[in-house]
Structures are given as C-alpha cells and as structure tokens.
Design a protein around this motif. Structure first.
Motif, PDB file in Angstrom:
ATOM      1  N   ASP A 248       0.718  -1.387  -0.070  1.00  0.00           N
ATOM      2  CA  ASP A 248      -0.003   0.010  -0.068  1.00  0.00           C
ATOM      3  C   ASP A 248       0.837   1.081  -0.070  1.00  0.00           C
ATOM      4  O   ASP A 248       0.815   2.228  -0.912  1.00  0.00           O
ATOM      5  N   ARG A 249       1.928   1.198   0.918  1.00  0.00           N
ATOM      6  CA  ARG A 249       2.727   2.482   0.839  1.00  0.00           C
ATOM      7  C   ARG A 249       3.444   2.559  -0.695  1.00  0.00           C
ATOM      8  O   ARG A 249       3.704   3.442  -1.255  1.00  0.00           O
ATOM      9  N   SER A 250       3.968   1.379  -1.312  1.00  0.00           N
ATOM     10  CA  SER A 250       4.469   1.384  -2.555  1.00  0.00           C
ATOM     11  C   SER A 250       3.444   2.306  -3.630  1.00  0.00           C
ATOM     12  O   SER A 250       3.753   3.076  -4.328  1.00  0.00           O
ATOM     13  N   LEU A 251       2.166   1.732  -3.558  1.00  0.00           N
ATOM     14  CA  LEU A 251       1.220   2.136  -4.291  1.00  0.00           C
ATOM     15  C   LEU A 251       0.910   3.736  -4.299  1.00  0.00           C
ATOM     16  O   LEU A 251       0.834   4.656  -5.138  1.00  0.00           O
ATOM     17  N   SER A 252       0.884   4.114  -3.018  1.00  0.00           N
ATOM     18  CA  SER A 252       1.073   5.754  -2.567  1.00  0.00           C
ATOM     19  C   SER A 252       2.249   6.423  -3.104  1.00  0.00           C
ATOM     20  O   SER A 252       2.149   7.608  -3.697  1.00  0.00           O
ATOM     21  N   GLU A 253       3.515   5.470  -3.142  1.00  0.00           N
ATOM     22  CA  GLU A 253       4.534   6.446  -3.934  1.00  0.00           C
ATOM     23  C   GLU A 253       4.486   6.661  -5.315  1.00  0.00           C
ATOM     24  O   GLU A 253       4.888   7.606  -5.648  1.00  0.00           O
ATOM     25  N   ILE A 254       4.069   5.601  -5.787  1.00  0.00           N
ATOM     26  CA  ILE A 254       3.775   5.679  -7.377  1.00  0.00           C
ATOM     27  C   ILE A 254       2.743   6.663  -7.730  1.00  0.00           C
ATOM     28  O   ILE A 254       3.121   7.357  -8.733  1.00  0.00           O
ATOM     29  N   ASP A 255       1.732   6.509  -7.022  1.00  0.00           N
ATOM     30  CA  ASP A 255       0.704   7.708  -7.200  1.00  0.00           C
ATOM     31  C   ASP A 255       1.410   9.031  -6.952  1.00  0.00           C
ATOM     32  O   ASP A 255       0.781  10.170  -7.633  1.00  0.00           O
TER      33      ASP A 255
ATOM     34  N   ARG B  17      10.866  -0.084 -11.457  1.00  0.00           N
ATOM     35  CA  ARG B  17      11.820  -1.063 -11.736  1.00  0.00           C
ATOM     36  C   ARG B  17      12.500  -1.432 -10.294  1.00  0.00           C
ATOM     37  O   ARG B  17      12.705  -2.495  -9.538  1.00  0.00           O
ATOM     38  N   GLN B  18      13.009  -0.157  -9.815  1.00  0.00           N
ATOM     39  CA  GLN B  18      13.910  -0.076  -8.457  1.00  0.00           C
ATOM     40  C   GLN B  18      13.014  -0.364  -7.572  1.00  0.00           C
ATOM     41  O   GLN B  18      13.240  -1.252  -6.625  1.00  0.00           O
ATOM     42  N   LEU B  19      11.683   0.180  -7.494  1.00  0.00           N
ATOM     43  CA  LEU B  19      10.826  -0.058  -6.339  1.00  0.00           C
ATOM     44  C   LEU B  19      10.425  -1.553  -6.060  1.00  0.00           C
ATOM     45  O   LEU B  19      10.437  -2.211  -5.145  1.00  0.00           O
ATOM     46  N   SER B  20      10.122  -2.282  -7.553  1.00  0.00           N
ATOM     47  CA  SER B  20       9.588  -3.532  -7.495  1.00  0.00           C
ATOM     48  C   SER B  20      10.617  -4.526  -6.953  1.00  0.00           C
ATOM     49  O   SER B  20      10.554  -5.546  -6.277  1.00  0.00           O
ATOM     50  N   ASP B  21      12.044  -4.030  -7.284  1.00  0.00           N
ATOM     51  CA  ASP B  21      13.013  -4.801  -7.039  1.00  0.00           C
ATOM     52  C   ASP B  21      13.490  -5.246  -5.727  1.00  0.00           C
ATOM     53  O   ASP B  21      13.976  -6.160  -4.992  1.00  0.00           O
ATOM     54  N   THR B  22      13.112  -4.056  -4.895  1.00  0.00           N
ATOM     55  CA  THR B  22      13.161  -3.861  -3.549  1.00  0.00           C
ATOM     56  C   THR B  22      12.340  -4.663  -2.636  1.00  0.00           C
ATOM     57  O   THR B  22      12.529  -5.094  -1.351  1.00  0.00           O
ATOM     58  N   LEU B  23      11.135  -5.310  -3.296  1.00  0.00           N
ATOM     59  CA  LEU B  23      10.113  -5.737  -2.589  1.00  0.00           C
ATOM     60  C   LEU B  23      10.193  -7.240  -3.124  1.00  0.00           C
ATOM     61  O   LEU B  23       9.308  -7.410  -4.310  1.00  0.00           O
ATOM     62  N   PRO B  24      10.253  -8.217  -2.395  1.00  0.00           N
ATOM     63  CA  PRO B  24      10.329  -9.712  -3.024  1.00  0.00           C
ATOM     64  C   PRO B  24       8.833 -10.229  -3.134  1.00  0.00           C
ATOM     65  O   PRO B  24       8.681 -11.043  -4.034  1.00  0.00           O
ATOM     66  N   GLN B  25       7.872  -9.556  -2.532  1.00  0.00           N
ATOM     67  CA  GLN B  25       6.550  -9.951  -2.559  1.00  0.00           C
ATOM     68  C   GLN B  25       5.762  -9.458  -4.115  1.00  0.00           C
ATOM     69  O   GLN B  25       4.775 -10.052  -4.386  1.00  0.00           O
ATOM     70  N   MET B  26       6.427  -8.153  -4.659  1.00  0.00           N
ATOM     71  CA  MET B  26       5.943  -7.669  -5.551  1.00  0.00           C
ATOM     72  C   MET B  26       6.756  -8.079  -6.827  1.00  0.00           C
ATOM     73  O   MET B  26       7.931  -8.012  -7.150  1.00  0.00           O
ATOM     74  N   LYS B  27       5.945  -8.605  -7.883  1.00  0.00           N
ATOM     75  CA  LYS B  27       6.095  -9.005  -9.313  1.00  0.00           C
ATOM     76  C   LYS B  27       6.424  -7.679 -10.055  1.00  0.00           C
ATOM     77  O   LYS B  27       7.488  -7.470 -10.868  1.00  0.00           O
ATOM     78  N   SER B  28       5.542  -6.971 -10.077  1.00  0.00           N
ATOM     79  CA  SER B  28       5.748  -5.639 -11.001  1.00  0.00           C
ATOM     80  C   SER B  28       4.768  -4.696 -10.697  1.00  0.00           C
ATOM     81  O   SER B  28       3.866  -4.680  -9.817  1.00  0.00           O
ATOM     82  N   ALA B  29       4.941  -3.280 -11.297  1.00  0.00           N
ATOM     83  CA  ALA B  29       3.974  -2.127 -10.960  1.00  0.00           C
ATOM     84  C   ALA B  29       3.720  -1.457 -12.385  1.00  0.00           C
ATOM     85  O   ALA B  29       4.453  -1.448 -13.113  1.00  0.00           O
ATOM     86  N   TRP B  30       2.484  -0.917 -12.424  1.00  0.00           N
ATOM     87  CA  TRP B  30       1.896  -0.602 -13.697  1.00  0.00           C
ATOM     88  C   TRP B  30       1.117   0.624 -13.315  1.00  0.00           C
ATOM     89  O   TRP B  30       0.414   0.784 -12.423  1.00  0.00           O
ATOM     90  N   VAL B  31       1.103   1.471 -14.654  1.00  0.00           N
ATOM     91  CA  VAL B  31       0.224   2.672 -14.595  1.00  0.00           C
ATOM     92  C   VAL B  31      -0.514   2.687 -16.026  1.00  0.00           C
ATOM     93  O   VAL B  31       0.097   2.637 -16.954  1.00  0.00           O
ATOM     94  N   PHE B  32      -1.761   2.577 -15.558  1.00  0.00           N
ATOM     95  CA  PHE B  32      -2.821   2.614 -16.931  1.00  0.00           C
ATOM     96  C   PHE B  32      -3.463   3.822 -17.108  1.00  0.00           C
ATOM     97  O   PHE B  32      -3.841   4.647 -16.095  1.00  0.00           O
ATOM     98  N   ASP B  33      -3.876   3.948 -18.423  1.00  0.00           N
ATOM     99  CA  ASP B  33      -4.525   5.214 -18.770  1.00  0.00           C
ATOM    100  C   ASP B  33      -6.184   4.900 -18.734  1.00  0.00           C
ATOM    101  O   ASP B  33      -6.350   3.809 -18.307  1.00  0.00           O
ATOM    102  N   VAL B  34      -7.133   5.889 -19.231  1.00  0.00           N
ATOM    103  CA  VAL B  34      -8.409   5.644 -18.801  1.00  0.00           C
ATOM    104  C   VAL B  34      -9.097   4.462 -19.974  1.00  0.00           C
ATOM    105  O   VAL B  34      -9.988   3.719 -19.450  1.00  0.00           O
TER     106      VAL B  34
END
Length: 716
Positions: A65-72, A95-112
C-alpha cells in the motif's frame, strides 16, 4: 466365620473383575480427558500460527500500500502524454521499487482506456488493453480504494509466475477517472512463508478475499485455467471462534481459525487437519497403553494368585479353628468362673455380716448399745455392697454418672490428708498441681474413688514404704492420639500417680484392668480397684495409661477431657444429715417391686409424708391425669416392665402436668447411655435421709397443709 470367608472370596472375585473393569473405565475417562486436552492444545497451536500469519500478511499489504502511494505521488501531476514522454525514467524508478520488494512482481500505470503508460517489467510498455482485468474494471465507475484482485496468470506471450493485484484509482482534481495504478503480488511469496512455518504434519494456511477466493494456500492447490477456487464461504471470516470444516478443494476436514486484515478486503486462516489431531491423541493414549496393559495383566495375575492362596489359607484356618474352639471355650469358662467366684466371695462376706447382725437383733433383752452397733454394722455393710456394685458397673461402663464441673487440682489437695491416712506414715506423699485451675466435667465422687484406688494400689506395690507422687498437668492429647473430631477443644487434664514399688511385669499389662485380677494373696484385695478406674475413665471420655519398670516403680495416668470453668461452683453434699419431715407432702411412689415400694412408703409415712404406691407407669399416669393436683412430687423407679420410669417422666413433661419427678435406679443401661434428661436421680440403695432430702430439693417451697391425723399409706 464361614460367612466372612465366603464374603472375602467373593470380594476377591469382584476385585479381579474390578482389576479389569476399573482400568478400562479409567482408561476411557483418561482418553476423554486426554482428547479434550489434545484438542485444546491444538487450538492453542492454531491461534499462535494464526497470529504469526496475520502479522506477516498485514506487514506485506501495508508495504504494498505504501508503494502504491509512492507511485501515485510520482505520477499525480503528470498527464498521460508527460508520462509517455518520461516513460524510460519512470520505468527505472518503478523497476527499482519492485526489485526491493520480494513479494511484488511488477508495478503498472494505466490510462483511462486500460492501456499501460509505464511498467516496471517491460520498456516500452506493450500496446495492449487491460480494461477487462478486474483490477482495472473495479475502479472505472467508483472509487474502490485499495482493491485486491483475483489470482491471475500472465497473458501470452508472457509466461511468468501467477499473481494477484492490488490496485488504486487514478483521478483528476475534480474526481474524474484518469486510470489505474496496479501492483502485481506473488502468491508464491506467501506460500513459501507458509511452508517454512507449517512444518508440523497437517498444517494449513491460506490468504483469501472476503468472497472466499483463494489468493495463496498451503498446502498449495493445483491451479487451473478456470475460475479461482472458493475454499470456504465469505462469512467464515466474521467468526472469532475456531471452526471444523471440510475443504471443497482437497476434501480434507480441518480445524481452522480466521482473522481479518485491517484496511484490506482479505483475511488469513490457519488450521490443522483433524486427522493430525486424532493422531496426536492416539499417540498419547498409546504411550499410556504401553504401561497400562502389562500393569493390568500383572494385577489380575496377582489377584488370581491371592485368591488361590486365600482359599488354601481358609482351609488351613478351618482346621486350626476346630482346635482353638476347645481352648477358647475353656478360657471363657475360666474367666466366667473367676468373675463369678470373685463376686460370690465378696458378696457372701457382706451377706454374712448382714445375716449375723440380723440374727443378733432378734435376741431378747438386747442392750441398746449392742442393738445400735448391729444396726450400724448392717448399714455399713450395705454401703460396702453398694460400692462393690458401683465398681463392677464402672468397669462395665454401665453406671449412671452425675457429671459436674470441678477443679482436679483442688480435689487432689483436699484428698491429700485422706490419702496419707490410707497409705500410712512410712510412705512420703508428694503432690504437684499447677497454679491455674484444671477443670473437668465428670462424676466427682467416682473421681475421688479412682484416686483413692490408685493410691491404695501404689501402697500395696510399695509394701507400705516408699514415695508416692501425685501430679496434675495439662495434656494437649492422649498418648494414643484421638481422631480430630473426637479431641476436646481444650485438651485433657492428666492425673499421674507414681510409686517406687516393685513394678509390673510386662506380661501382666494386658490383664491389670480385668475385674478380680490381682497378684495379692486371698483376703488382701478384690481386684476391682483398677477396674473401677478403667471404667470411669472410659465412660467419662478419657483414658487410663500405665508405664512401669521392674524394681523402679509404676505410674498410672488418668486422662479426663478439660473444660471451661462452670458458672456455679459445686456445693457440699449433705448426705449424712438427719431426715427431713414430710409436713404433709404428697408423694406418688411408682415401684414394680412391692417390697421395695412398701419399705419406701412406710419410711416416708413415718416422717409425715402422704404416699400413694402404684406398681406400673400406666397406673401412675391415670392417677396424675385424674387428680394430679393431689401430688407434690412423683418418685419412680427407672427399670419397670412396659413403660420405664424415664419414659413416664418424659410423658409427664409432654402432658405439661407441672409436677417434679425424682428417678431411682440401681442400674439402667438407658441412663448409662443417654443420661437422666434433666430429671433428679437417686441411686439405689438409698437411705431415708437421702430420699427425704432429694424430695425437698425438687419441691423447695414449704407446704402449708394441716398435718394428718395419722400417717397414711395406700396401695393402688
């Protein structure tokens, strides 16, 4: 005896049955208790494991949840075009953020429209539309907060690990939907953690959404391309209790507990297979059986051997009993002969004196001085016979005692001079009494007799020369302690009489209290002195102890229960005063022995009493009911056919006739066991002086009646 033997053999048979039934019953009870304990221990293990997985999942989701807040925060002020323009740099940061978290596979940002603007996994982001994914569609129409999606597999051509999503809505300042921020979480991360902590057989862990969809599970279920499995209903997350359930995924029954994750629509569960809990319980009971079965078998074998030996013993005992019966019969006859001979010898001596005195009184022209001497001899002999009877009853503990509270120390001091006279001047008497009073509740006359008997016994043991020590002490308990419920609250008072005589041989200890047993020569003692002490001690709730050493003397110790002091001190008896005249007092005499009744009524009539004699209690009740006001007192014997004198007294009291009652008895087992119930008692044989005084004691108010013309006595 044969009945007792049969009972003991039957008891041994039942013991053999019980040696099997009781261990089985105990085993069943132990099994029941052990099963409950095993289940409770399993529940505690489940709750401990549940706390661990709950804390782990909570930290993982808080980190995501903190990682999503940081991306937002990174893309909040950027338009879609600016994000695409800076895609390479943003890709590096994600990529740097997801690599530091072993439980996270990837992070994405989608448009409308659901097209990826930037991804931590691929640069540049693929030109695909993901609007059909639940982590995107959940945010289109409403703000779903931190949405947890179902477990998914990557779309071709990607063949990476399965994942589930945690996503948030992107929106403009005015609240318009502008896209989605999504993090892909690896279920394998949770399952590897569960595998590390779930090493116990039958362990079970799971991470689920509120609708029951499984996100991660241990042991892992085989994933398919179909819809995600539902392990349990969503309502299971609402209970705080452990539940027993059967999983539709693998069909296993488990004991499971649940806990919610605060702020997220997921919960964790931990459990144990019920088969594992049963295996633990069976293992515990198996260890008990390893020792229980051999022990039970040995017990049965020992009891069987004991039964066979007992049967042989009873056969041998039966042979011995046949030989012992003859010896025992001879011993009984010897003891009976000794008792009968002793009583006959003493009473024949007394009757000889009475017979001789009565014959001499019949002689004509007998001088007055000799007539009075013969009358005194008869009176003194009757007193000696009464004392002999009292000693026999005291040994048998059947005498009627008149207990009163008195100080033993004071009685010992008072009797010192009398004892000195009895034992002679060549015996030194030493008395030792405590400063504080030692009160007992006993028959004072019998106590004085017991002390004198012990002193005379000591005198004879010292052959009239030596030292006699009489001491009074407080004793907390008897030499052989009594049961707590029988021990008096204040303990005991011990009266010790110690002599310096020849001592008592050890083989005679068991016989010294037998009636008429004596080591003295014929004519020097009856053998009833110590028997009276023994009976008095037992009937008074005490004990008599003896210690002796040959050549060094003997100590007799009389123990009596100690009590608190009485409110009224006992007064002096006036047994030797002159008789009191009747002054017209009306007495109803109830006596079944006509000779005794007539002698009493004639003696009372000589003193001016008005007497009526009846020979049974029923006639006495009729006299009282028809004209009870005619009588001032009822004088009744205790032992009578039909209704006893004590029952008559109780009936008069029940009818509220309000007339005093005096009981008379030489011996009554009812009085010895129950007492007089508050009625005055006169012991047989009694003198006319004693009778007149006890009548005036219960009728103390002077009677103002005209004296009769002549004394009258009538028999009904």
């Amino acid at each position: 005896m044969q009945t007792a033997q049969r009972k003991s053999l039957i008891m041994l048979r039942w013991m053999m049955v019980a040696s099997l039934a009781l261990p089985v019953a105990l085993f069943l009870v132990a099994a029941y208790v052990s099963y409950g304990s095993t289940c409770e221990e399993a529940d505690r293990d489940i709750r401990r494991s549940l706390d661990v997985v709950h804390e782990h999942a909570e930290k993982v989701f808080e980190t995501i949840d903190r990682s999503l807040s940081e991306i937002d925060e990174i893309v909040r002020d950027l338009s879609d075009a600016e994000i695409k323009a800076r895609e390479q740099a943003l890709h590096g940061r994600l990529r740097q953020l997801s690599d530091t978290l072993p439980q996270m596979k990837s992070a994405w940002v989608f448009d409308v429209q659901g097209r990826p603007l930037v991804s931590s996994m691929i640069y540049p982001a693929p030109d695909m539309i993901f609007a059909d994914r639940d982590y995107f569609s959940a945010h289109v129409t409403t703000n779903a907060g931190s949405f947890v999606g179902a477990a998914l597999t990557p779309r071709p051509p990607d063949h990476g690990a399965a994942f589930f999503s945690v996503s948030r809505r992107r929106q403009s300042a005015d609240g318009r939907f502008t896209g989605v921020i999504q993090a892909s979480v690896l279920p394998d991360y949770f399952e590897h953690f569960y595998a590390r902590i779930g090493r116990a057989p039958g362990s079970y862990f799971a991470l689920r959404r509120f609708d029951g969809l499984v996100l991660a599970r241990f042991p892992a279920a085989q994933r398919s391309a179909g819809p995600p499995p539902n392990d349990v209903p969503a309502a299971a997350a609402d209970t705080e209790q452990l539940v027993t359930e059967t999983s539709p995924i693998d069909g296993l029954e488990r004991r499971v507990g649940y806990q919610r994750l605060a702020g997220f629509p997921v919960y964790v569960s931990a459990g144990l297979e019920t088969a594992t809990i049963r295996d633990r319980w069976l293992g515990t009971m198996g260890r008990h059986l390893i020792f229980g079965i051999p022990a039970t078998a040995l017990l049965v074998v020992f009891l069987a051997m004991a039964r066979r030996r007992t049967e042989r013993f009873y056969i041998e005992a039966a042979r011995r009993l046949e030989a012992e019966d003859a010896l025992r019969h001879g011993q009984r006859m010897e003891a009976l002969g000794q008792l009968t001979g002793g009583v006959a010898h003493d009473f024949n001596n007394l009757l000889t004196v009475i017979r001789a005195s009565a014959d001499l009184l019949r002689r004509a022209n007998l001088p007055e001085e000799r007539r009075l001497r013969y009358i005194d001899a008869i009176s003194d002999t009757v007193a000696r016979a009464s004392k002999l009877t009292s000693q026999l009853l005291a040994f048998a503990r059947r005498q009627t005692l008149k207990p009163e509270v008195f100080d033993i120390s004071r009685s010992v001091v008072t009797l010192r001079d009398m004892v000195k006279t009895l034992v002679g001047s060549r015996i030194e008497i030493v008395t030792s009494v405590p400063d504080e009073p030692c009160y007992v509740n006993a028959d004072a006359g019998q106590f004085e007799t017991a002390l004198i008997n012990m002193a005379v016994n000591a005198r004879d043991a010292m052959a009239g020369q030596g030292q006699l020590v009489i001491s009074v002490t407080a004793a907390p308990d008897l030499p052989t302690p009594a049961a707590p419920q029988e021990r008096p609250p204040l303990g005991y008072v011990a009266l010790a009489v110690q002599d310096t005589g020849i001592g008592i041989p050890q083989q005679q200890f068991s016989r010294i209290f037998e009636p008429f047993f004596t080591t003295k020569t014929i004519g020097q003692g009856t053998g009833l002195g110590l028997s009276q002490v023994f009976g008095f001690a037992k009937q008074s709730g005490g004990e008599i102890g003896v210690t002796s050493e040959l050549g060094k003397g003997t100590t007799f110790t009389l123990y009596l229960p100690r009590v608190a002091p009485a409110e009224q001190p006992r007064g002096d008896a006036g047994g030797h005063a002159v008789p009191i005249g009747g002054r017209g007092m009306a007495v109803l005499v109830v006596e079944d022995n006509i000779d005794v009744g007539r002698s009493a009524t004639e003696a009372l009539a000589e003193l001016g009493y008005l007497t009526t004699l009846v020979d049974n209690a029923r006639d006495a009740l009729e006299e009282l009911i028809d004209g009870g006001s005619r009588f001032d007192v009822v004088f009744t014997d205790v032992v009578m056919p039909g209704m006893t004198g004590l029952e008559l007294a109780e009936e008069i009291r029940r009818l509220e006739l309000n007339i005093p009652i005096v009981l008379a008895s030489g011996y009554s087992h009812v009085l010895a066991q129950q007492g007089t119930n508050g009625f005055e008692l006169l012991r047989k044989p009694y003198s006319i002086e004693e009778l007149s005084r006890v009548l005036h004691k219960v009728v103390p108010v002077p009677l103002h009646r005209a004296p009769p013309v002549a004394p009258s006595s009538e028999m009904r």
